[in-house]
Design an enzyme around this catalytic site. Structure first.
Site, PDB file in Angstrom:
ATOM      1  N   SER A 135      -4.132   5.321  -2.687  1.00  0.00           N
ATOM      2  CA  SER A 135      -2.802   4.912  -2.362  1.00  0.00           C
ATOM      3  C   SER A 135      -1.657   5.366  -3.225  1.00  0.00           C
ATOM      4  O   SER A 135      -2.171   5.662  -4.751  1.00  0.00           O
ATOM      5  CB  SER A 135      -2.602   3.399  -2.025  1.00  0.00           C
ATOM      6  OG  SER A 135      -1.142   3.119  -2.148  1.00  0.00           O
ATOM      7  N   TYR A 148      -3.012  -5.580  -5.619  1.00  0.00           N
ATOM      8  CA  TYR A 148      -3.575  -4.417  -4.636  1.00  0.00           C
ATOM      9  C   TYR A 148      -3.508  -3.043  -5.492  1.00  0.00           C
ATOM     10  O   TYR A 148      -4.329  -2.276  -5.505  1.00  0.00           O
ATOM     11  CB  TYR A 148      -3.034  -4.465  -3.390  1.00  0.00           C
ATOM     12  CG  TYR A 148      -2.821  -3.100  -2.584  1.00  0.00           C
ATOM     13  CD1 TYR A 148      -4.058  -2.899  -1.728  1.00  0.00           C
ATOM     14  CD2 TYR A 148      -1.971  -2.173  -2.477  1.00  0.00           C
ATOM     15  CE1 TYR A 148      -4.315  -1.994  -1.004  1.00  0.00           C
ATOM     16  CE2 TYR A 148      -2.119  -1.083  -1.817  1.00  0.00           C
ATOM     17  CZ  TYR A 148      -3.440  -0.846  -0.845  1.00  0.00           C
ATOM     18  OH  TYR A 148      -3.309   0.177  -0.094  1.00  0.00           O
TER      19      TYR A 148
HETATM   20  N1  LIG Z   1      -1.077   1.136   5.645  1.00  0.00           N
HETATM   21  C1  LIG Z   1      -0.650   1.587   4.698  1.00  0.00           C
HETATM   22  O1  LIG Z   1       0.556   1.537   4.390  1.00  0.00           O
HETATM   23  C2  LIG Z   1      -1.524   2.165   3.727  1.00  0.00           C
HETATM   24  C3  LIG Z   1      -0.934   3.154   2.551  1.00  0.00           C
HETATM   25  C4  LIG Z   1      -1.738   3.646   1.659  1.00  0.00           C
HETATM   26  C5  LIG Z   1      -3.124   3.379   1.300  1.00  0.00           C
HETATM   27  N2  LIG Z   1      -3.757   2.497   2.491  1.00  0.00           N
HETATM   28  C6  LIG Z   1      -5.007   2.566   2.636  1.00  0.00           C
HETATM   29  O2  LIG Z   1      -5.691   2.895   3.992  1.00  0.00           O
HETATM   30  C7  LIG Z   1      -7.071   2.572   3.948  1.00  0.00           C
HETATM   31  C8  LIG Z   1      -6.949   2.091   5.796  1.00  0.00           C
HETATM   32  O3  LIG Z   1      -5.972   0.889   5.915  1.00  0.00           O
HETATM   33  P1  LIG Z   1      -5.138   0.572   6.905  1.00  0.00           P
HETATM   34  O4  LIG Z   1      -3.924   1.233   6.798  1.00  0.00           O
HETATM   35  O5  LIG Z   1      -6.087   1.346   8.134  1.00  0.00           O
HETATM   36  O6  LIG Z   1      -5.114  -0.871   7.072  1.00  0.00           O
HETATM   37  P2  LIG Z   1      -5.825  -1.634   8.309  1.00  0.00           P
HETATM   38  O7  LIG Z   1      -5.413  -1.461   9.533  1.00  0.00           O
HETATM   39  O8  LIG Z   1      -5.479  -3.258   7.704  1.00  0.00           O
HETATM   40  O9  LIG Z   1      -7.458  -1.471   8.308  1.00  0.00           O
HETATM   41  C9  LIG Z   1      -8.089  -1.715   7.034  1.00  0.00           C
HETATM   42  C10 LIG Z   1      -9.537  -1.770   7.335  1.00  0.00           C
HETATM   43  O10 LIG Z   1     -10.422  -2.305   6.271  1.00  0.00           O
HETATM   44  C11 LIG Z   1     -11.510  -3.268   6.814  1.00  0.00           C
HETATM   45  N3  LIG Z   1     -11.943  -4.122   5.656  1.00  0.00           N
HETATM   46  C12 LIG Z   1     -11.306  -4.898   5.225  1.00  0.00           C
HETATM   47  N4  LIG Z   1     -12.209  -5.686   4.403  1.00  0.00           N
HETATM   48  C13 LIG Z   1     -13.562  -5.110   4.416  1.00  0.00           C
HETATM   49  C14 LIG Z   1     -14.665  -5.168   3.885  1.00  0.00           C
HETATM   50  N5  LIG Z   1     -14.924  -6.368   3.101  1.00  0.00           N
HETATM   51  N6  LIG Z   1     -15.644  -4.585   4.368  1.00  0.00           N
HETATM   52  C15 LIG Z   1     -15.453  -3.462   5.296  1.00  0.00           C
HETATM   53  N7  LIG Z   1     -14.373  -3.259   5.882  1.00  0.00           N
HETATM   54  C16 LIG Z   1     -13.318  -4.036   5.502  1.00  0.00           C
HETATM   55  C17 LIG Z   1     -10.855  -3.750   7.880  1.00  0.00           C
HETATM   56  O11 LIG Z   1     -11.880  -4.516   8.733  1.00  0.00           O
HETATM   57  P3  LIG Z   1     -11.523  -5.650   9.894  1.00  0.00           P
HETATM   58  O12 LIG Z   1     -10.978  -4.960  11.020  1.00  0.00           O
HETATM   59  O13 LIG Z   1     -12.660  -6.294   9.901  1.00  0.00           O
HETATM   60  O14 LIG Z   1     -10.275  -6.598   9.157  1.00  0.00           O
HETATM   61  C18 LIG Z   1      -9.860  -2.684   8.523  1.00  0.00           C
HETATM   62  O15 LIG Z   1     -11.157  -2.153   9.464  1.00  0.00           O
HETATM   63  C19 LIG Z   1      -7.348   1.241   3.001  1.00  0.00           C
HETATM   64  O16 LIG Z   1      -8.102   1.735   1.992  1.00  0.00           O
HETATM   65  C20 LIG Z   1      -5.570   1.026   2.512  1.00  0.00           C
HETATM   66  O17 LIG Z   1      -5.887   0.582   1.445  1.00  0.00           O
HETATM   67  C21 LIG Z   1      -2.786   2.124   3.592  1.00  0.00           C
END
Ligand SMILES: NC(=O)c1ccc[n+]([C@@H]2O[C@H](COP(=O)([O-])OP(=O)(O)OC[C@H]3O[C@@H](n4cnc5c(N)ncnc54)[C@H](OP(=O)(O)O)[C@@H]3O)[C@@H](O)[C@H]2O)c1
Length: 245
Positions: A135, A148
């Protein structure tokens, strides 16, 4: 949708039920990769040709151990650590005293354990690619989610160290630094957000373009600012006044 191309490496995506995870699975399939879609609840994944579901909570050492033979047998050559957790807590003003530990487990310690398990298989194949979804907050925090940001900073440092450690094994290590993305994680964020499809396409493009740092979509400007002046990115995200440099 294209059929998997045997010449392309099999790709593992963790957190495949999430916003970016789903988009990554779709983009990788589109390019012709066979995908292993790992999720805590694989029953929530939509069945699709060229996609193998896998049970994997990245904080569960036993599930990682159980997944390793499957990943080895599939010939995984690309590992995308995408699973992430953001509890939206400050460092002092936190409602959940365990927030920082839970975020560290999902965002740093879990991926590190998974990589320790799978890297020998990549080395045995003669190389591979690891992609860590980080991120921009790994580089400068937002105070409202300080723990985070700290967990992503740890994963950023891990990414840099692994890049050096694994270069002799012909394993590329790519860090991805998105800004806000339109997924469940950023549902409460009111500002502009990138589509996860745009971010996924940038990640999949990086598999072939040799870049080891990816600032997808609108994060490109933040990445340029960080490269030119890291303190300016901190001022922008933290609202730190000039005088406190
Ligand atoms: N959204 C943003 O603004 C943003 C910005 C920068 C970086 N990111 C990064 O992008 C990546 C994807 O996030 P996203 O935006 O797609 O968020 P999201 O829709 O909340 O997805 C998060 C995913 O991580 C999974 N997860 C959480 N805890 C876990 C565990 N213990 N073991 C395996 N899987 C787990 C969740 O599974 P469940 O469905 O079972 O909960 C879900 O599939 C993350 O690394 C996040 O930090 C996001």
């Amino acid at each position: 949708m294209s059929t998997p191309k045997p010449s392309l490496p099999v790709a593992l995506v963790t957190g495949a039920t999430g916003g970016l995870g789903c988009a990554l699975v779709a983009s990788l399939r589109e390019r012709g990769h066979h995908v292993i879609a790992a999720a805590r609840e694989p029953a929530r994944l939509s069945p699709a040709a060229g996609v193998t579901p896998l049970q994997l909570d990245v904080t569960d050492a036993q599930q990682i151990e159980a997944a390793l033979p499957v990943l080895r047998a599939a010939g995984v050559g690309v590992v995308i650590n995408n699973a992430g957790l953001n509890l939206g807590e400050g460092l002092v003003a936190c409602r959940d005293e365990h927030a920082a530990l839970r975020e560290l487990q999902v965002n740093f310690l879990g991926p590190m354990r998974l990589l320790r398990g799978i890297v020998p298989a990549l080395q045995a194949r003669g190389g591979g690619t690891i992609v860590n979804v980080l991120s921009v907050l790994a580089l400068a925090p937002l105070p409202l989610c300080g723990s985070y940001a700290a967990s992503k900073a740890a994963a950023h440092s891990m990414t840099q160290a692994l890049r050096a450690e694994l270069r002799p094994s012909n394993i590329r290590v790519v860090g991805v630094y998105p800004g806000a993305m339109d997924t469940a994680m950023a549902a409460d964020f009111a500002g502009a957000k990138d589509s996860p499809l745009v971010v996924a396409d940038a990640i999949v493009a990086a598999l072939g373009n040799g870049h080891d740092e990816v600032f997808p979509g609108a994060a490109a400007g933040l990445g340029a600012l960080w490269r030119a002046d890291p303190k300016a990115l901190e001022r922008l995200l933290c609202g730190t006044p000039e005088a406190s440099q």
